[in-house]
Enzyme design. Structure first.
Site, PDB file in Angstrom:
ATOM      1  N   ASP A 154       0.829  -1.200   0.000  1.00 54.08           N
ATOM      2  CA  ASP A 154       0.000   0.000   0.000  1.00 54.08           C
ATOM      3  C   ASP A 154       0.868   1.256   0.000  1.00 54.08           C
ATOM      4  O   ASP A 154       0.355   2.376  -0.109  1.00 54.08           O
ATOM      5  CB  ASP A 154      -1.006  -0.008   1.152  1.00 54.08           C
ATOM      6  N   SER A 155       2.178   1.067   0.038  1.00 55.36           N
ATOM      7  CA  SER A 155       3.117   2.168  -0.178  1.00 55.36           C
ATOM      8  C   SER A 155       2.941   2.775  -1.565  1.00 55.36           C
ATOM      9  O   SER A 155       3.472   3.858  -1.840  1.00 55.36           O
ATOM     10  CB  SER A 155       4.560   1.691   0.007  1.00 55.36           C
TER      11      SER A 155
ATOM     12  N   ASP B 150      -0.946  -6.274  -0.141  1.00 55.63           N
ATOM     13  CA  ASP B 150      -1.207  -5.572   1.103  1.00 55.63           C
ATOM     14  C   ASP B 150      -2.695  -5.306   1.269  1.00 55.63           C
ATOM     15  O   ASP B 150      -3.350  -4.808   0.345  1.00 55.63           O
ATOM     16  CB  ASP B 150      -0.488  -4.213   1.095  1.00 55.63           C
TER      17      ASP B 150
ATOM     18  N   LYS C  97      -1.003  -9.607   3.031  1.00 57.61           N
ATOM     19  CA  LYS C  97      -0.281  -9.135   4.213  1.00 57.61           C
ATOM     20  C   LYS C  97      -1.172  -8.157   4.956  1.00 57.61           C
ATOM     21  O   LYS C  97      -1.828  -7.321   4.344  1.00 57.61           O
ATOM     22  CB  LYS C  97       1.028  -8.451   3.835  1.00 57.61           C
TER      23      LYS C  97
ATOM     24  N   GLU D 244      -1.255  -5.580   8.632  1.00 57.20           N
ATOM     25  CA  GLU D 244      -0.504  -4.965   9.717  1.00 57.20           C
ATOM     26  C   GLU D 244      -1.227  -5.182  11.040  1.00 57.20           C
ATOM     27  O   GLU D 244      -2.445  -5.094  11.107  1.00 57.20           O
ATOM     28  CB  GLU D 244      -0.353  -3.458   9.475  1.00 57.20           C
TER      29      GLU D 244
ATOM     30  N   GLU E  73       9.278  -4.100  10.745  1.00 63.57           N
ATOM     31  CA  GLU E  73       9.657  -2.805  10.176  1.00 63.57           C
ATOM     32  C   GLU E  73      10.102  -1.829  11.260  1.00 63.57           C
ATOM     33  O   GLU E  73       9.392  -1.594  12.241  1.00 63.57           O
ATOM     34  CB  GLU E  73       8.492  -2.193   9.386  1.00 63.57           C
TER      35      GLU E  73
END
Length: 285
Positions: free
Chosen positions: A46-47, A85, A115, A117, A184
């Site tokens: 999502d970056s 993401d 993925k 978070e 991270e």
């Protein structure tokens, strides 16, 4: 390099063995480059909100954005595992919605894992995804979707208490069935202990050299986002400067009339040209 596409179990089996090289990618050409370079896994991060869409953070990235970019990446990959993401609010409001959105990445975009978070609070979501046949990669430490709560992109786990909480989350995610875990922006000592104590591979980004693998953002590696590079990133080349110079040369040649030159121009066959020029505009020669 493997002759077949990697799977989540393949990545899991790399625990304690060969180091895992993961890169992000956001479209067909970046995916193809990363895949041909030998990446074991490619994360459609999502970056993309920051490096592709010009957003200040990842919070504005939607499922539609992610599905669109993931499908493009899948089309460019022959060997790497494609991990998508899950964006902000795509899994936070309930287990059912989390499973449905995760399933869209596999069903509609062709990813082979997702993925998300967060720590132990998302164990029920992860278990439900796994029950539906969706492999899950975890992500703890600096979780960019929590940037508002953190007060910025700040390293995590710097105190003994915070480090213990990260270790507990790592254990919970491994126990829940994640096949790998991104760490991270955490101290190297914390990442090293987590790596030693959990049975799944750790993939570091700003987490020191003792993880089972590393991940970097495609644009950071190639120097394509000047001004956005975190301190823990290694830039392997600078493509921004020569790319800008090449584009500036094109603009200059257009203005000067140097492009297109004869080598860049198509011509009609002489007989066809004669027939065309003899036409008086009515279609009659």
């Amino acid at each position: 390099m493997p002759s077949k596409q990697r799977t989540a179990p393949d990545i899991l089996a790399m625990k304690g063995g060969g180091r895992i090289a993961m890169l992000t990618a956001y479209d067909f050409p970046t995916a193809r480059l990363a895949d041909e370079a030998g990446a074991d896994a490619i994360l459609v991060g999502d970056s993309l909100g920051m490096v592709c869409l010009g957003l200040p953070d990842t919070l504005g990235v939607t499922m539609d954005h992610m599905l669109h970019h993931t499908a493009a990446v899948v089309r460019g990959v022959a060997r790497a595992l494609v991990v998508a993401d899950m964006p902000f609010l795509s899994y936070h409001t309930g287990v059912g919605e989390a499973v449905a959105n995760a399933g869209r990445f596999l069903q509609q975009a062709g990813a082979r894992a997702v993925k998300l978070e967060g720590g132990a609070e998302f164990v029920p979501h992860i278990q439900a995804m796994l029950a539906a046949g969706i492999p899950v990669m975890g992500h703890i430490g600096l979780t960019p979707q929590q940037v508002a709560r953190f007060g910025g992109f700040k390293a995590q786990g710097k105190t003994a208490r915070a480090a213990k909480a990260l270790l507990a989350d790592a254990r919970a995610l491994a126990q829940a069935g994640c096949f790998a875990l991104v760490l991270e922006a955490v101290p190297a000592e914390v990442a090293e202990r987590i790596t030693a104590e959990i049975p799944i591979p750790t993939i570091g980004i700003g987490a020191g050299p003792r993880c089972d693998g590393q991940v970097l953002v495609f644009h950071d590696v190639l120097g394509l986002c000047p001004g956005l590079r975190p301190s823990f990133v290694k830039q392997y080349t600078d493509l921004w400067t020569p790319a800008r110079e090449a584009l500036a040369a094109y603009c200059r040649e257009v203005r000067e009339g140097a492009f297109p030159a004869e080598a860049n121009t198509r011509r009609m066959a002489p007989d066809e040209l004669d027939a065309f020029q003899a036409d008086d505009g009515t279609g009659q020669a």
